[in-house]
Design a protein around this motif. Structure first.
Motif, short mmCIF file in Angstrom:
data_model
loop_
_atom_site.label_atom_id
_atom_site.label_comp_id
_atom_site.label_asym_id
_atom_site.label_seq_id
_atom_site.Cartn_x
_atom_site.Cartn_y
_atom_site.Cartn_z
N GLU A 73 0.90 -1.09 0.20
CA GLU A 73 -0.11 0.01 -0.08
C GLU A 73 0.77 1.19 -0.03
O GLU A 73 0.63 2.40 -0.85
CB GLU A 73 -0.97 0.00 1.09
N ARG A 77 0.89 3.92 -3.07
CA ARG A 77 0.79 5.37 -2.46
C ARG A 77 1.61 6.28 -3.20
O ARG A 77 1.42 7.35 -3.61
CB ARG A 77 0.55 5.69 -1.27
N GLU A 80 1.43 6.65 -6.98
CA GLU A 80 0.33 7.50 -7.33
C GLU A 80 0.71 9.05 -6.89
O GLU A 80 0.52 9.82 -7.88
CB GLU A 80 -1.12 7.02 -6.40
N GLU A 81 1.37 9.14 -5.94
CA GLU A 81 1.74 10.68 -5.76
C GLU A 81 2.77 11.03 -6.68
O GLU A 81 2.62 12.28 -7.25
CB GLU A 81 2.46 10.82 -4.31
#
Length: 131
Positions: A73, A77, A80-81
């Motif tokens: 995760e 994350r 994605e950032e």
């Protein structure tokens, strides 16, 4: 700017007993293996004779699975950032070019080098493009 991606390969013991054995082998055996985890209440609980081996393995596997899910995760994350940051940079670049076109500083016939010289050189955000 995108950060370099680092992948760590780690082997995880498949059972509680294999985990305890790995602690003993890494510490050289003896009393040192107790000092490695003596302050961790989870180790004391799982080491107790109250739990069956199957229960210890179940709890250990759930704990390891939770760690793996958490790491995945965090990786997702972070990706994605980085993706959102790259998209924001592209959008800012496009908006700057559109605004320059609306202001009459660049035209459809303008070359990229003239756009960089006339428009983008005025903005410190685009210094890397000029190099």
């Amino acid at each position: 700017e995108l950060a370099e991606k680092t992948i760590l390969n780690c082997t995880v013991p498949d059972s509680w007993n294999a985990f305890v054995a790995s602690l003993r082998s890494s510490s050289g055996g003896g009393d040192n293996d107790r000092s490695l985890v003596s302050n961790d209440s989870r180790f004391t609980t799982l080491s107790s004779s109250v739990l069956k081996t199957e229960e210890k393995d179940f709890l250990f596997k759930n704990f390891v699975d939770g760690l793996i899910r958490s790491e995945e995760e965090d990786r997702r994350r972070s990706q994605e950032e980085r993706r959102e940051a790259a998209m924001a940079q592209r959008d800012f670049f496009r908006e700057t070019l559109v605004q320059a076109a609306l202001n009459g500083k660049i035209f459809p016939s303008s070359s990229y080098s003239s756009a960089v010289d006339s428009v983008l050189s005025q903005d410190a955000s685009f210094l890397k493009l000029q190099q």
